[in-house]
Design a protein around this motif. Sequence first.
Motif, PDB file in Angstrom:
ATOM      1  N   MET A   1      -4.784   1.708  -1.121  1.00  0.00           N
ATOM      2  CA  MET A   1      -4.463   0.915  -2.302  1.00  0.00           C
ATOM      3  C   MET A   1      -5.699   0.898  -3.195  1.00  0.00           C
ATOM      4  O   MET A   1      -6.767   0.438  -2.774  1.00  0.00           O
ATOM      5  CB  MET A   1      -4.078  -0.511  -1.881  1.00  0.00           C
TER       6      MET A   1
ATOM      7  N   SER B   1       0.828  -1.201   0.000  1.00  0.00           N
ATOM      8  CA  SER B   1       0.000   0.000   0.000  1.00  0.00           C
ATOM      9  C   SER B   1       0.866   1.256   0.000  1.00  0.00           C
ATOM     10  O   SER B   1       2.043   1.218   0.351  1.00  0.00           O
ATOM     11  CB  SER B   1      -0.911   0.016   1.233  1.00  0.00           C
TER      12      SER B   1
ATOM     13  N   ALA C   1      -7.236  -2.803  -3.845  1.00  0.00           N
ATOM     14  CA  ALA C   1      -6.969  -3.706  -2.720  1.00  0.00           C
ATOM     15  C   ALA C   1      -7.822  -4.966  -2.834  1.00  0.00           C
ATOM     16  O   ALA C   1      -8.963  -4.920  -3.295  1.00  0.00           O
ATOM     17  CB  ALA C   1      -7.267  -2.997  -1.409  1.00  0.00           C
TER      18      ALA C   1
END
Length: 282
Positions: free
Chosen positions: A47, A29, A50
């Motif tokens: 992120m 991240s 993600a």
Amino acid sequence: MLPLELQEWLFNEGYDWQNEETVAGGDSSANLICRHPSGDAVFVKYMALAPVNFFECESEGLAYLSQISNVRTPKVYAYGASYLVLEYIRPNQHVPDFWEQLGRQLASIHNFTRQHFGFVNDNYCGLTHQVNTPTENGSAFFAEHRLLSLAEKAFDKGLLAIGDLQAIESLCLQLDSIVPDQQASLLHGDLWSGNVHVCDTGRPVLIDPAVYFGWAEIDIAMTRLFGGFDTRFYDAYIEARPLEQGWEGRIDLYNLYPLLNHLLLFGQSYLPKVRQVLSVFA
């Protein structure tokens, strides 16, 4: 570009997200520090793409460690599909007994046990999905949900040869004879030195967990994989919670799991280390 939902949270709470400070070191991240006019600050991870429930799992792991032990973890202020907002803990120099404190704290975490290996839900170790299906037998859990699950993924991606996969399958059949009987202890799950922080008072803080219940020796082994832990840490841990005889000889076996994970995440530079472990145990 920060996710819109994160921008809204920061704006509503009065944090300056347009003059954030980028923090290096995140493998998966992007990390930022955002400050408030009052002088407070938050640590932000985000992120764009993600994995499902990625930051929720990290939030749960931090809260779980904090609730059942005296170990400090960052407070969670908010999370969403693509972000996590944490307490910003300003780093400082170690207090003189930092490593002894950490050793005793990890022992206290490991003293929290359950009947089954695994966890209430799956989570992540790095970006890798970590299966935590509750399992009564520790060897069966480590074989199926740690070694074989990653080895099969690595084989499918062409990162392991068929001989490597067969060696891991053979090793899994021998686990009961290699690993002594151990309870299912609560684990940090990704305990390398980068996940041990020093707070403003110089005391230990644990970050980025991948919690589950497993063999306590697994956390100890992970501390040896990349180094960085003082001998006083091990001495204090063993004084508080003695390890089974021969534990040092099992370190490489346990570390086959993070090595396979690193093989998946970072590529074939980790293959020689995987094969070195297999040459000893398989």
